[in-house]
Motif scaffolding. Structure first.
Motif, mmCIF file in Angstrom:
data_model
loop_
_atom_site.group_PDB
_atom_site.id
_atom_site.type_symbol
_atom_site.label_atom_id
_atom_site.label_comp_id
_atom_site.label_asym_id
_atom_site.label_seq_id
_atom_site.Cartn_x
_atom_site.Cartn_y
_atom_site.Cartn_z
ATOM 1 N N UNK A 111 -18.890 15.878 -2.752
ATOM 2 C CA UNK A 111 -17.714 16.505 -3.369
ATOM 3 C C UNK A 111 -17.371 15.870 -4.713
ATOM 4 N N UNK A 112 -16.948 16.701 -5.651
ATOM 5 C CA UNK A 112 -16.518 16.234 -6.966
ATOM 6 C C UNK A 112 -15.098 16.715 -7.221
ATOM 7 N N UNK A 113 -14.410 16.042 -8.122
ATOM 8 C CA UNK A 113 -13.025 16.395 -8.430
ATOM 9 C C UNK A 113 -12.974 17.707 -9.204
ATOM 10 N N UNK A 114 -12.043 18.559 -8.823
ATOM 11 C CA UNK A 114 -11.848 19.853 -9.475
ATOM 12 C C UNK A 114 -10.380 19.979 -9.861
ATOM 13 N N UNK A 115 -10.119 20.693 -10.935
ATOM 14 C CA UNK A 115 -8.750 20.943 -11.377
ATOM 15 C C UNK A 115 -7.925 21.493 -10.209
ATOM 16 N N UNK A 116 -6.778 20.877 -9.894
ATOM 17 C CA UNK A 116 -5.956 21.339 -8.761
ATOM 18 C C UNK A 116 -5.573 22.808 -8.837
#
Length: 252
Positions: free
Chosen positions: A154-159
Motif C-alpha cells: 500500500x502507498x499513501x493516496x490523497x485523502x
C-alpha cells in the motif's frame, strides 16, 4: 530597356513576391497559432467549469450523506435505544429477550451504516480500512458472502481521492445487494507500480451491458466520480454470469 535592366526588374518583382509570400505565411502561422491557443483556452475553461460542477455535485452528495448519517444516529438511533430498554424491562421471558437482542443488533448495524456514509468518519481512516469495514458490515447483514483482499504494498493516496474511490466501490456494493441477487461478492485492491486497481465482482444475475450502457442507467455517478479524480472505471456484465467493476487510478 536593355536585357540587364529587364533581368533586374524581374528579380525585384520575384523578390517582392517572395517577401509577400513570407509575410502572408508568417501572418497565417501567427493567426493559426493564436486560433489554436484560443481553442485550447476554451477547452480548458470548459473542463474547469465541468470539474467545478462535478465537485459541487459531489460536495452536495457528501453533505446529504452527512445529514442522513446524523439523522440515523441521533433520531432513529435514539428511538431504537429506547425500544431496546423497554423490551428489556418488559416481563416476557425469552421472547422479549430475543426482541431486545434483535433491536440491539439492528441498532449496532444502524450505527455502522451511519458511520459508513458519514464523510467525517471516512476522513479519519484510509481507503483500505473503509473497504474493510464495509465488507464486514455486508457479512454481518448475511445477504451475501463478501471477501476482501489486498495485493502489493500500500502507498499513501490523497485523502480526498480515497473518499471518491471508496464511494465508487460502495455504490457498486450497494447495487449488488439491491439488484444482483448475488451470493458472493469479491473485492480486490491491487497496488501496482504505476496504478491502484480496485476490482469488485459478484456472481449475480448480471445484465445486458450494451443496453444499460446506452441508457446510462446506474453508471453516471460512477463515471463522473472517476473522471473527477483522473481515474478510469469500467463496469462489465453478462446476463446470468455476474457483474464486475474495474477501477484504475494512476499513481504518481
Amino acid at each position: 530597356m536593355d536585357q540587364d535592366t529587364q533581368l533586374l526588374v524581374i528579380l525585384v518583382v520575384l523578390l517582392v513576391l517572395f517577401l509577400l509570400a513570407v509575410i502572408i505565411f508568417v501572418l497565417f502561422s501567427v493567426f493559426m497559432k493564436r486560433k489554436n491557443s484560443l481553442l485550447r483556452e476554451q477547452i480548458e475553461a470548459e473542463k474547469r467549469y465541468e470539474r467545478a460542477i462535478a465537485e459541487t455535485q459531489i460536495e452536495i452528495r457528501e453533505e446529504t450523506l452527512r445529514n442522513i448519517s446524523w439523522e440515523l444516529h441521533d433520531n432513529i438511533g435514539q428511538l431504537l435505544t429506547l425500544a431496546k430498554i423497554k423490551a428489556q424491562n418488559v416481563e416476557g421471558g425469552e421472547e422479549m429477550l430475543e426482541v431486545a437482542e434483535t433491536i440491539g443488533t439492528g441498532l449496532n448495524e444502524l450505527r455502522a451504516l451511519s458511520k459508513s456514509i458519514n464523510p467525517e468518519a471516512i476522513n479519519g481512516q484510509s481507503l483500505l480500512k473503509s473497504l474493510e469495514n464495509e465488507v464486514a458490515r455486508f457479512n454481518r447483514l448475511k445477504f451475501l458472502s463478501a471477501d476482501y483482499d489486498v495485493i502489493g504494498d500500500p502507498v499513501a493516496i490523497n485523502p480526498k481521492v480515497e473518499i471518491v474511490l471508496f464511494r465508487i466501490v460502495q455504490e457498486f456494493m450497494s447495487n449488488t445487494m439491491k439488484h444482483s441477487k448475488a451470493s458472493t461478492l469479491q473485492i480486490r485492491v491491487h497496488f501496482k507500480a504505476d496504478a491502484l486497481e480496485v476490482t469488485a465482482l459478484d456472481d449475480g444475475i448480471g445484465f445486458d451491458s450494451e443496453r444499460l450502457l446506452q441508457k446510462g442507467i446506474g453508471l453516471s455517478n460512477i463515471d463522473k466520480r472517476a473522471e473527477l479524480i483522473g481515474a478510469h472505471a469500467r463496469i462489465s456484465s453478462i446476463e446470468g454470469a455476474g457483474t464486475q467493476l474495474k477501477l484504475n487510478y494512476p499513481l504518481d
